[in-house]
Design an enzyme around this catalytic site. Structure first.
Site, short mmCIF file in Angstrom:
data_model
loop_
_atom_site.label_atom_id
_atom_site.label_comp_id
_atom_site.label_asym_id
_atom_site.label_seq_id
_atom_site.Cartn_x
_atom_site.Cartn_y
_atom_site.Cartn_z
N ASP A 80 0.87 -1.17 0.00
CA ASP A 80 0.00 0.00 0.00
C ASP A 80 0.91 1.23 0.00
O ASP A 80 1.68 1.43 0.93
CB ASP A 80 -0.87 -0.04 1.27
CG ASP A 80 -1.74 1.19 1.40
OD1 ASP A 80 -2.22 1.65 0.37
OD2 ASP A 80 -1.91 1.68 2.52
N THR A 100 -3.15 5.13 -3.76
CA THR A 100 -2.07 5.92 -3.17
C THR A 100 -0.80 5.83 -3.99
O THR A 100 -0.09 6.80 -4.18
CB THR A 100 -1.78 5.43 -1.74
OG1 THR A 100 -1.71 4.02 -1.75
CG2 THR A 100 -2.88 5.85 -0.81
N THR A 101 -0.53 4.62 -4.52
CA THR A 101 0.67 4.46 -5.34
C THR A 101 0.53 5.27 -6.62
O THR A 101 1.47 5.92 -7.06
CB THR A 101 0.89 2.97 -5.68
OG1 THR A 101 0.75 2.21 -4.49
CG2 THR A 101 2.26 2.73 -6.24
N ASP A 135 -8.66 -0.67 2.53
CA ASP A 135 -8.74 -0.03 1.21
C ASP A 135 -10.04 -0.41 0.51
O ASP A 135 -10.74 0.44 -0.03
CB ASP A 135 -7.56 -0.47 0.33
CG ASP A 135 -6.31 0.32 0.67
OD1 ASP A 135 -6.32 0.99 1.72
OD2 ASP A 135 -5.33 0.26 -0.08
#
Length: 545
Positions: free
Chosen positions: A61, A94-95, A391
């Site tokens: 994550d 997020t990445t 998530d």
């Protein structure tokens, strides 16, 4: 004649400005993106981060990894912040945010080096982001909310897309059903706190279960606990913040007594106070007594004789969730245990889960709450599972609130890239180059998906560009067959809000870093001062005198 040098800043202050400064900031951001780059997508790798206390965390994550990296570079910290804000706002992507921001900067680096003014770039980027967001809203597909079955299927697809890139991708069908079930059982506001996640080591991932109600681990108990009944139908529940045990006198308490009877009276008074409390609880009609503070052995046996169940030292959040679920309120005294402050549920039972015993409250009338009990081998693995489910839960919540979806797997990025590239050709001047650069930067997502899966990225991107030019709007990378596929048909869906948020956050971060043209570092900050000043190189050890 030489002008005398004017010293304004303290000696040792490090200032850097101009183009080299901008370029060094851009390079720092590249380094950050390198750290999370390989975690993108279903074939992404995981990172093992060990902190200074030796605790190992395995995660893919983006936000978690960046949080654990101790980033000191001021410009690179911006990227960490946007990853965190994306995590808090939408929970997933997020990445992608970090990658996009770094790629925007990478595409702009040549223009900066050539001396193009940062404000021109920023203006072009704001235009491009505005257009991209408008385009996403245009092409996003709205989900019909009226048909509950259809909505549910859509949510399961969104959840499984979110779980695709996680460690538990193998069990994504099982978990996405569980997550949707969990979120659907909440009330309209969808409060996250109402979904409890408990981890029990041992067993297989498939043994994880969803409890419609509250579940928490059996607390520390005294003698007599085993004699208490472990199952009730429709019990009343007393939630207390009261200590039910004999208190030892404080160390310095002084009681002067003339004879034994006086002493006995003091001891009796203590017992009577306790018995009085227990009697009141018993008379209130409660069958399950939960308290945040300890319940002693006398109380435990007293309750056992009267067929009550008690648990002391219940964690506050569990107590609060029980209160929200079963109704009632947490009492700080036992004086007023009326019916309206007692909770109620359909079934209370104690169940063995793995090596632990859990107290389950099922069929809670008041709030909609549920608990997910995760099973699994290693501790790190279960923690990563919990993060992945978090998530997925966020994504499902977002999909319920904002009911439009786009295709994932690089499809929406390629479509925006094509749209912006076509748009850039219609405008003259420098803006054309810059919006073209923005369009090229968007291709990093499908490119990285290919790289992580070990495909030939150039080949697949060329196929995608051709397909999008012919109007194949939802075509993206097909990771399973090393080809391109219509990801909308393949059900790789994600909420449009995730992409909108990612684009705006990434372009804001890029603009922010571009607008900084000078960094002034005070000599003390960064711990690089002369040895002995604060925690310098001595690592804070005391001097031996």
């Amino acid at each position: 004649m030489m002008q005398p040098q004017v010293i304004v800043l303290k000696e040792g202050t490090d200032t850097s400005q101009g183009v080299p400064q901008l370029v060094s900031n851009i390079n720092a951001c590249q380094v950050i993106s390198e750290a999370v780059r390989t975690t993108l997508g279903p074939r992404g790798m995981d990172k093992l981060v060990v902190d200074n206390r030796g605790k190992a965390t395995i995660s893919n994550d983006g936000a978690t990894i960046l949080k654990l990296l101790d980033v000191v570079h001021p410009a690179a910290k911006t990227l960490v912040d946007i990853a965190r804000s994306q995590d808090a706002e939408v929970g997933d992507g997020t990445t992608s945010v970090t990658l996009l921001a770094a790629e925007f900067l990478k595409q702009l680096k040549p223009y900066v080096e050539e001396g193009l003014h940062p404000q021109t770039i920023i203006r072009a980027f704001r235009t491009a982001t505005h257009l991209a967001v408008k385009k996403i809203k245009e092409v996003a597909v709205t989900v019909k909310k009226d048909d509950k079955q259809e909505q549910r299927e859509l949510l399961v697809k969104c959840a499984s897309t979110a779980l695709n890139s996680k460690l538990i991708a193998g069990q994504k069908e099982f978990f996405s059903e569980m997550v949707v079930e969990a979120v659907m059982s909440l009330d309209l506001l969808l409060p996250l706190k109402m979904i409890g996640i408990k981890k029990v080591q041992g067993g297989a991932l498939e043994d994880s279960q969803l409890v419609a109600g509250v579940a928490f681990k059996k607390t520390f108990s005294y003698a007599g606990f085993e004699m208490q009944p472990k199952r009730y139908d429709n019990p009343r529940i007393a939630l207390l913040n009261v200590e039910l045990e004999l208190k030892a006198e404080k160390d310095n308490a002084e009681v002067r007594v003339k004879n034994v009877e006086d002493y006995q009276a003091i001891v009796d008074a203590e017992w009577n106070i306790l018995y009085d409390k227990l009697d009141k609880i018993c008379k209130s009609g409660a069958k399950v007594v939960l308290s945040k503070l300890p319940i002693g052995d006398v109380a435990t046996q007293y309750f056992a004789d009267r067929d009550l169940f008690c648990a002391g030292r219940v964690q506050e959040e569990d107590l609060k969730r029980t209160m929200m679920a079963c109704g009632g309120s947490i009492q700080t005294s036992v004086g007023s245990l009326t019916d309206d402050v007692l909770g109620l549920c359909e079934l209370f039972e104690e169940v063995q889960v793995g090596g632990e015993r859990y107290n389950f409250f099922k069929g809670c009338p008041k709030a909609r709450t549920c608990t997910i009990i995760l099973r699994g081998g290693a501790e790190q693995f279960m923690e990563e599972t919990e993060r992945s489910l978090h998530d997925a839960i966020m994504i499902v919540r977002r999909s319920i609130k904002n009911d439009s979806v786009v295709a994932g797997g690089g499809a929406i990025e390629m479509e925006l890239s094509k749209y912006l590239r076509d748009y850039s050709r219609t405008i003259p001047g420098k803006q054309q180059l810059l919006i073209g650069a923005y369009a090229k930067a968007l291709e990093i997502i499908p490119r990285q998906l290919c790289d992580n899966a070990g495909f030939d990225a150039t080949n697949i991107l060329n196929k995608l560009r051709a397909k999008h030019a012919q109007g194949g709007m939802w075509y993206g990378v097909d990771v399973n067959n090393e080809d391109i596929a219509d990801n909308f048909v393949a059900c790789v869906w994600e909420p449009a809000i995730v992409r909108i948020n990612a684009l705006t956050a990434a372009s804001e971060a890029a603009c922010l870093i571009l607008s900084v043209d000078e960094t002034i570092k005070n000599p003390r900050s960064g711990g690089e001062g002369p040895p002995g000043a604060g925690r310098g190189r001595g690592r804070g050890r005391p001097h031996a005198h």
